[in-house]
Structure formats: C-alpha cells, structure tokens
Enzyme design. Sequence first.
Site: not given
Length: 256
Positions: A12, A14
């Site tokens: 992932d 952020d």
Amino acid sequence: MLAADYDAILLDLDGVLYRWPDPIPGAAEAVAALREAGKRITFLTNNSSRTPAQVAERLGSVGVDAEPEEVVTSAIVTAAILAERGTGSAFVVGEDGLLEALAAAGIRRVSATSDEIDVVVVGFDRGADYTKLKDASILVERGVALVASNADASFPAPGGESWPGAGALLAAIETTTGTHGEVFGKPEAPLFERALASAGGGRPLVVGDRLDTDIAGAARLGWDSALVLTGDARREDVESSPWQPTFVLDDLSDLV
C-alpha cells in the site's frame, strides 16, 4: 529477514511509504532492500484519480524507485473487469486515472443524456457536484448498473485532514437510489488478485496501514499480511479488529 518466505510483496502507499508530502523514514530503503533480496514488488492503491505513471512519479519524489508497470490502481482493475464483461460505454464520476483506464480498455465515456449507457462508474472525484451525482442517481434508478473503483469513505489529504472519498460519493448515489454498487478495490478481491498477477504470482505478503481494507482483504483471500503502524491503525486497534494481521510492524523497515 521477515519477508524471506514470500515471493511477492504487495505494498500500500499512503501510511506505508509516505504521509504526503513527507516520506516515512526508512521506507524507501526497505523497498530497496526487498528488491536486493529478490522480492517482486507491486504497489497497489485504492486511489483511482492517478494513472500508474503519476503514481510512480509520486513515489519517486519520496525516494521510492517504482515503474508504472509495478503500479496497480483500483481504476485499472475496474476498467479491466468492465472490459472483460463487454462494457462499451460508461457515465463516469471520476478523475484522470479512471477516465484514462476506461479509455485504454475501450470503454467510451458518455454524458447522462446518451442513448447508450452500460454502467455508472464511481471513483474519487474532487470535481463532483450535485448535478453529476443527480445524473448518476437518475441513471441507476432507470436500471443502469452501478459500480465503484473503491468504497473508501475518506481520502487522506495533506496535513492529516480527511476529505470525502469515492465511498462518500458512492454512498450519496446508493442512499438516493437504494441500489448497492459493486466495488472492485480493497478490501474486495479483484485489486489484490490483479496485484499478485502483476508481481508474477507466488506467495504474497500484503503490507498496509488499514485494518479494514489492507488486512481485511488479505484475510479474506487467506493471504498473510503485515500491518505497519505508520499510518491509520494503532497497536490497540488490532485487539478489537475482526481482521488480524500476520505481523504488526512499527514501520516497513521491520520487514527487512
């Protein structure tokens, strides 16, 4: 190395690699170490507003080397699935990343007054207004299928603020029509499966900062996951969550 038993590392963005606009200390070095160890990397994101090239550029700006081919977005997955279903036209609530992905898949963007509309597609859209949401709702009420790139209620904005996400826009249409849209992004399986295929298959490890999307999606597929505490979740959140990660890490560097 904690990642030694895995072939593909699905990262992932952020909360794992950066808290925009600031890089998370040690994250870029951890990605480089994973590559040095022969791990295949895919960057996956629910954000449908950016193209893979734009995502790779953003990663480069925080010191993470990435190629567009290593990026899988919810927009790419949405367009691919719709194309496989023979979708020819769409009314779109979304930004460039979603619009370009649909166009590349051969799906025409049409206005609400078009005679041929196969589907209403909803993604993150900072330009969405009442008229666009009204038009989308009317189409759905008339029987046009409703799908969404992702259902994230909020979007992590600079400075730690939360802005309405694609899920907030989707909710407006669902509440108006009573119709639930089909979602392709995390925590649903399609984004994860596309990311693993992009990485070349093998045994995956999903790395994220959210229990309700990253960790939940991995758990549903029976995949291992690592929760990093540099983003949304805190250690105390894990105890009360129905979705349990395989590992809980202070930051990405713990993986290597």
